[in-house]
Design a protein around this motif. Structure first.
Motif, PDB file in Angstrom:
ATOM      1  N   ALA A 218       0.835  -1.203   0.000  1.00  0.00           N
ATOM      2  CA  ALA A 218       0.000   0.000   0.000  1.00  0.00           C
ATOM      3  C   ALA A 218       0.870   1.254   0.000  1.00  0.00           C
ATOM      4  N   TYR A 219       1.907   1.261   0.807  1.00  0.00           N
ATOM      5  CA  TYR A 219       2.840   2.389   0.865  1.00  0.00           C
ATOM      6  C   TYR A 219       3.491   2.609  -0.502  1.00  0.00           C
ATOM      7  N   TYR A 220       3.830   1.529  -1.159  1.00  0.00           N
ATOM      8  CA  TYR A 220       4.441   1.577  -2.493  1.00  0.00           C
ATOM      9  C   TYR A 220       3.471   2.157  -3.524  1.00  0.00           C
ATOM     10  N   LEU A 221       2.255   1.668  -3.545  1.00  0.00           N
ATOM     11  CA  LEU A 221       1.279   2.146  -4.520  1.00  0.00           C
ATOM     12  C   LEU A 221       0.868   3.589  -4.240  1.00  0.00           C
ATOM     13  N   HIS A 222       0.719   3.933  -2.975  1.00  0.00           N
ATOM     14  CA  HIS A 222       0.313   5.290  -2.596  1.00  0.00           C
ATOM     15  C   HIS A 222       1.371   6.323  -2.989  1.00  0.00           C
ATOM     16  N   PRO A 238      -0.433   0.611  10.937  1.00  0.00           N
ATOM     17  CA  PRO A 238      -1.152  -0.632  10.631  1.00  0.00           C
ATOM     18  C   PRO A 238      -2.382  -0.389   9.777  1.00  0.00           C
ATOM     19  N   ASP A 239      -2.764  -1.420   9.041  1.00  0.00           N
ATOM     20  CA  ASP A 239      -3.955  -1.390   8.181  1.00  0.00           C
ATOM     21  C   ASP A 239      -3.874  -0.315   7.108  1.00  0.00           C
ATOM     22  N   LEU A 240      -2.664   0.008   6.664  1.00  0.00           N
ATOM     23  CA  LEU A 240      -2.494   0.995   5.605  1.00  0.00           C
ATOM     24  C   LEU A 240      -3.120   0.498   4.308  1.00  0.00           C
ATOM     25  N   TRP A 241      -3.076  -0.824   4.086  1.00  0.00           N
ATOM     26  CA  TRP A 241      -3.673  -1.364   2.871  1.00  0.00           C
ATOM     27  C   TRP A 241      -5.158  -1.025   2.778  1.00  0.00           C
ATOM     28  N   ARG A 242      -5.885  -1.211   3.857  1.00  0.00           N
ATOM     29  CA  ARG A 242      -7.319  -0.944   3.835  1.00  0.00           C
ATOM     30  C   ARG A 242      -7.599   0.542   3.594  1.00  0.00           C
ATOM     31  N   GLN A 243      -6.739   1.400   4.124  1.00  0.00           N
ATOM     32  CA  GLN A 243      -6.918   2.838   3.909  1.00  0.00           C
ATOM     33  C   GLN A 243      -6.714   3.200   2.433  1.00  0.00           C
ATOM     34  N   LYS A 246      -9.511   2.065   0.066  1.00  0.00           N
ATOM     35  CA  LYS A 246     -10.749   2.833   0.112  1.00  0.00           C
ATOM     36  C   LYS A 246     -10.687   4.116  -0.718  1.00  0.00           C
ATOM     37  N   GLN A 247      -9.505   4.526  -1.127  1.00  0.00           N
ATOM     38  CA  GLN A 247      -9.364   5.769  -1.863  1.00  0.00           C
ATOM     39  C   GLN A 247      -9.969   5.642  -3.259  1.00  0.00           C
ATOM     40  N   ALA A 248     -10.714   6.678  -3.672  1.00  0.00           N
ATOM     41  CA  ALA A 248     -11.406   6.644  -4.961  1.00  0.00           C
ATOM     42  C   ALA A 248     -10.467   6.418  -6.140  1.00  0.00           C
ATOM     43  N   PRO A 249      -9.324   7.111  -6.241  1.00  0.00           N
ATOM     44  CA  PRO A 249      -8.429   6.881  -7.387  1.00  0.00           C
ATOM     45  C   PRO A 249      -7.936   5.432  -7.469  1.00  0.00           C
ATOM     46  N   ARG A 251      -9.584   2.737  -6.296  1.00  0.00           N
ATOM     47  CA  ARG A 251     -10.694   1.893  -6.723  1.00  0.00           C
ATOM     48  C   ARG A 251     -10.970   2.051  -8.213  1.00  0.00           C
ATOM     49  N   GLU A 252     -10.853   3.278  -8.709  1.00  0.00           N
ATOM     50  CA  GLU A 252     -11.084   3.517 -10.135  1.00  0.00           C
ATOM     51  C   GLU A 252     -10.022   2.826 -10.985  1.00  0.00           C
ATOM     52  N   GLY A 253      -8.776   2.900 -10.530  1.00  0.00           N
ATOM     53  CA  GLY A 253      -7.704   2.241 -11.270  1.00  0.00           C
ATOM     54  C   GLY A 253      -7.851   0.744 -11.265  1.00  0.00           C
ATOM     55  N   ARG A 254      -8.266   0.195 -10.135  1.00  0.00           N
ATOM     56  CA  ARG A 254      -8.469  -1.252 -10.039  1.00  0.00           C
ATOM     57  C   ARG A 254      -9.629  -1.698 -10.927  1.00  0.00           C
ATOM     58  N   ALA A 255     -10.694  -0.895 -10.968  1.00  0.00           N
ATOM     59  CA  ALA A 255     -11.860  -1.260 -11.773  1.00  0.00           C
ATOM     60  C   ALA A 255     -11.533  -1.296 -13.270  1.00  0.00           C
ATOM     61  N   SER A 256     -10.559  -0.493 -13.688  1.00  0.00           N
ATOM     62  CA  SER A 256     -10.208  -0.436 -15.105  1.00  0.00           C
ATOM     63  C   SER A 256      -9.187  -1.476 -15.520  1.00  0.00           C
ATOM     64  N   THR A 257      -8.692  -2.253 -14.514  1.00  0.00           N
ATOM     65  CA  THR A 257      -7.654  -3.252 -14.779  1.00  0.00           C
ATOM     66  C   THR A 257      -8.218  -4.638 -14.543  1.00  0.00           C
ATOM     67  N   PRO A 258      -8.075  -5.595 -15.493  1.00  0.00           N
ATOM     68  CA  PRO A 258      -8.551  -6.966 -15.293  1.00  0.00           C
ATOM     69  C   PRO A 258      -7.882  -7.600 -14.077  1.00  0.00           C
ATOM     70  N   ARG A 259      -8.639  -8.325 -13.272  1.00  0.00           N
ATOM     71  CA  ARG A 259      -8.105  -8.967 -12.076  1.00  0.00           C
ATOM     72  C   ARG A 259      -7.807 -10.426 -12.368  1.00  0.00           C
ATOM     73  N   THR A 260      -6.612 -10.882 -11.987  1.00  0.00           N
ATOM     74  CA  THR A 260      -6.243 -12.274 -12.247  1.00  0.00           C
ATOM     75  C   THR A 260      -5.873 -13.034 -10.981  1.00  0.00           C
ATOM     76  N   ALA A 261      -5.872 -12.362  -9.851  1.00  0.00           N
ATOM     77  CA  ALA A 261      -5.576 -13.048  -8.593  1.00  0.00           C
ATOM     78  C   ALA A 261      -6.283 -12.299  -7.478  1.00  0.00           C
ATOM     79  N   PRO A 262      -6.616 -12.973  -6.394  1.00  0.00           N
ATOM     80  CA  PRO A 262      -7.358 -12.325  -5.312  1.00  0.00           C
ATOM     81  C   PRO A 262      -6.498 -11.429  -4.472  1.00  0.00           C
ATOM     82  N   GLY A 263      -7.092 -10.370  -3.932  1.00  0.00           N
ATOM     83  CA  GLY A 263      -6.410  -9.531  -2.948  1.00  0.00           C
ATOM     84  C   GLY A 263      -6.819  -9.962  -1.563  1.00  0.00           C
ATOM     85  N   THR A 264      -6.577  -9.112  -0.583  1.00  0.00           N
ATOM     86  CA  THR A 264      -6.935  -9.453   0.791  1.00  0.00           C
ATOM     87  C   THR A 264      -8.289  -8.899   1.174  1.00  0.00           C
ATOM     88  N   GLY A 265      -8.762  -7.917   0.370  1.00  0.00           N
ATOM     89  CA  GLY A 265     -10.091  -7.339   0.630  1.00  0.00           C
ATOM     90  C   GLY A 265     -10.219  -6.723   1.968  1.00  0.00           C
TER      91      GLY A 265
END
Length: 265
Positions: A218-222, A238-243, A246-249, A251-265
């Motif tokens: 999460a720190y890397y992607l942010h 802690p829980d930086l991934w969940r934070q 939740k960010q709109a940008p 979620r938007e980037g993830r929605a535009s990219t095909p998913r091939t493996a599960p995350g932690t949700g």
């Protein structure tokens, strides 16, 4: 190239098998390599330009003796210590005998590509260790091992720091951590860039701890796919991934990219 083992696949072997089949890794992936007849080299190797990713997988049942420290030390030794030794030996072999790598147990079929010359080769040591997820959930509330670069070997239960047998930085992924990394970083160059960033951050010595690989990712992607070091020693919240998730940008980037493996949700 297909991942094959005699008998059924363990959990960690199944993870590497799926990794072999991923479209963005398939062209660079070589499983079950040998250095001589019946002498295994490594469980999986990925070669991309001058980068060589060496994977060792271990699926080990986590003990439950009632002694938390004893349980951890036993699991660490079998799952991580053994992998670290295998990866270190494989690295030494590649740097010394880069033309002596074989696809089969009889050592008759050589690796069909030329490895980078030792002076240019950049090796990334990777352990895929499974079996501790349930204990992690019970003790920490999440399935991933923690990262703590202030410790060495099995000093603190369920935390990974410096692994002395690796003789260098060792990436330790459990099933959930590796699945998440491969879900968010979906090209070989992205995966390599993340590994390089982690190694560089560790070498600077200021990053100390993260609750899990998910928080470090999460720190890397942010930070626009970088791992900046602070001016002073620092610990990721802690829980930086969940934070970040939740960010709109994001979620938007993830929605535009095909998913091939599960995350932690």
């Amino acid at each position: 190239m297909r991942f094959q083992k005699s008998g059924g696949l363990t959990e960690s072997e199944a993870i590497l098998a799926r990794l072999c089949e991923r479209s963005f890794l398939r062209l660079w992936t070589y499983p079950n390599l040998y250095r001589a007849p019946s002498k295994e080299l490594t469980d999986l190797m990925v070669v991309f330009r001058n980068d060589v990713l060496l994977f060792s997988d271990k699926s080990c049942v986590y003990p439950d003796t009632g002694d938390a420290m004893l349980d951890w030390r036993r699991w660490f030794s079998r799952a991580i210590g053994t992998s670290a030794h295998q990866v270190r030996q494989a690295e030494r072999w590649l740097l010394t005998y880069p033309d002596q790598v074989f696809l089969d147990a009889k050592a008759q079929d050589r690796l069909p590509i030329a490895l980078p010359v030792p002076a240019d080769m950049r090796v990334h040591r990777i352990c895929v260790a499974t079996g501790a997820a349930e204990r992690c959930r019970r003790e920490t509330g999440q399935p991933m091992l923690g990262i703590d670069l202030t410790i060495a070997d099995a000093a603190v239960p369920l935390r990974i720091g410096t692994v002395s047998k690796a003789r260098g930085f060792l990436h330790v992924f459990d099933a959930d951590a590796l699945a998440l990394v491969l879900a968010e970083l979906d090209t070989i160059s992205d995966v390599v860039a993340y590994l390089v960033a982690k190694e560089a951050l560790a070498a600077k010595g200021l990053f100390k701890r993260a609750r899990s690989e998910a928080d470090l990712l999460a720190y890397y992607l942010h930070n626009n796919r970088t791992l900046p070091a602070e001016a002073e020693p620092f610990v990721l919240e802690p829980d930086l991934w969940r934070q970040v998730e939740k960010q709109a940008p994001f979620r938007e980037g993830r929605a535009s990219t095909p998913r091939t493996a599960p995350g932690t949700g």
